[in-house]
Design a protein around this motif. Structure first.
Motif, PDB file in Angstrom:
ATOM      1  N   LEU A  31       0.827  -1.201   0.000  1.00 18.19           N
ATOM      2  CA  LEU A  31       0.000   0.000   0.000  1.00 18.19           C
ATOM      3  C   LEU A  31       0.863   1.253   0.000  1.00 18.19           C
ATOM      4  CD1 LEU A  31      -2.806   1.353   0.248  1.00 18.19           C
ATOM      5  CD2 LEU A  31      -2.537   1.181   2.720  1.00 18.19           C
ATOM      6  N   ALA A  32       1.858   1.289   0.871  1.00 15.79           N
ATOM      7  CA  ALA A  32       2.724   2.467   0.971  1.00 15.79           C
ATOM      8  C   ALA A  32       3.498   2.703  -0.325  1.00 15.79           C
ATOM      9  CB  ALA A  32       3.688   2.308   2.144  1.00 15.79           C
ATOM     10  N   ALA A  33       4.091   1.642  -0.869  1.00 17.33           N
ATOM     11  CA  ALA A  33       4.856   1.786  -2.107  1.00 17.33           C
ATOM     12  C   ALA A  33       3.951   2.164  -3.273  1.00 17.33           C
ATOM     13  CB  ALA A  33       5.607   0.493  -2.408  1.00 17.33           C
ATOM     14  N   GLY A  34       2.778   1.550  -3.350  1.00 14.55           N
ATOM     15  CA  GLY A  34       1.854   1.867  -4.431  1.00 14.55           C
ATOM     16  C   GLY A  34       1.402   3.309  -4.394  1.00 14.55           C
ATOM     17  N   LEU A  35       1.072   3.796  -3.207  1.00 16.18           N
ATOM     18  CA  LEU A  35       0.633   5.189  -3.098  1.00 16.18           C
ATOM     19  C   LEU A  35       1.784   6.169  -3.321  1.00 16.18           C
ATOM     20  CD1 LEU A  35      -1.908   4.986  -0.146  1.00 16.18           C
ATOM     21  CD2 LEU A  35      -2.373   5.056  -2.606  1.00 16.18           C
ATOM     22  N   LEU A  36       2.975   5.828  -2.830  1.00 16.70           N
ATOM     23  CA  LEU A  36       4.136   6.694  -3.033  1.00 16.70           C
ATOM     24  C   LEU A  36       4.487   6.790  -4.515  1.00 16.70           C
ATOM     25  CD1 LEU A  36       6.568   8.337  -1.926  1.00 16.70           C
ATOM     26  CD2 LEU A  36       7.824   6.181  -1.929  1.00 16.70           C
TER      27      LEU A  36
END
Length: 107
Positions: A31-36
């Motif tokens: 989630l964090a990598a995708g949103l970043l």
């Protein structure tokens, strides 16, 4: 001023991939990598929409994702999600590379 629809679509694909990874597997890093990376790709598409020669943020983002997801695809041999993201990122690198190779436009 033309809108970089391909870039915005790529950004949406990256961000939605992170959200789907979180929903299906509970993966917070996904989630964090995708949103970043989706946010960076969206910002890059915004920059290209304002100045078609300003491709550097998009190129760095898609280049990094090509390397990371390509390595994951090479190790797992699973098309979803690593192969899809590596392929889409490689296509974006190609599109942006062609933009750099074109003759500069006069403003």
């Amino acid at each position: 001023m033309s809108v970089d629809w391909v870039g915005y679509g790529y950004a949406a694909l990256v961000a939605s991939g992170g959200v789907i990874g979180y929903v299906k597997a509970g993966s917070v890093p996904s989630l964090a990598a995708g949103l970043l990376f989706g946010g960076l790709a969206g910002f890059g598409a915004y920059q290209i929409s304002n100045d078609p020669n300003n491709v550097w943020v998009s190129l760095a983002t898609s280049g990094a994702l090509t390397g990371v997801m390509g390595k994951r695809f090479y190790g797992s041999r699973k098309f979803m999600p690593a192969g899809l993201m590596a392929g889409a990122s490689l296509l974006m690198v190609g599109k942006l590379g062609l933009t750099l190779l074109q003759k500069p436009q006069e403003s």
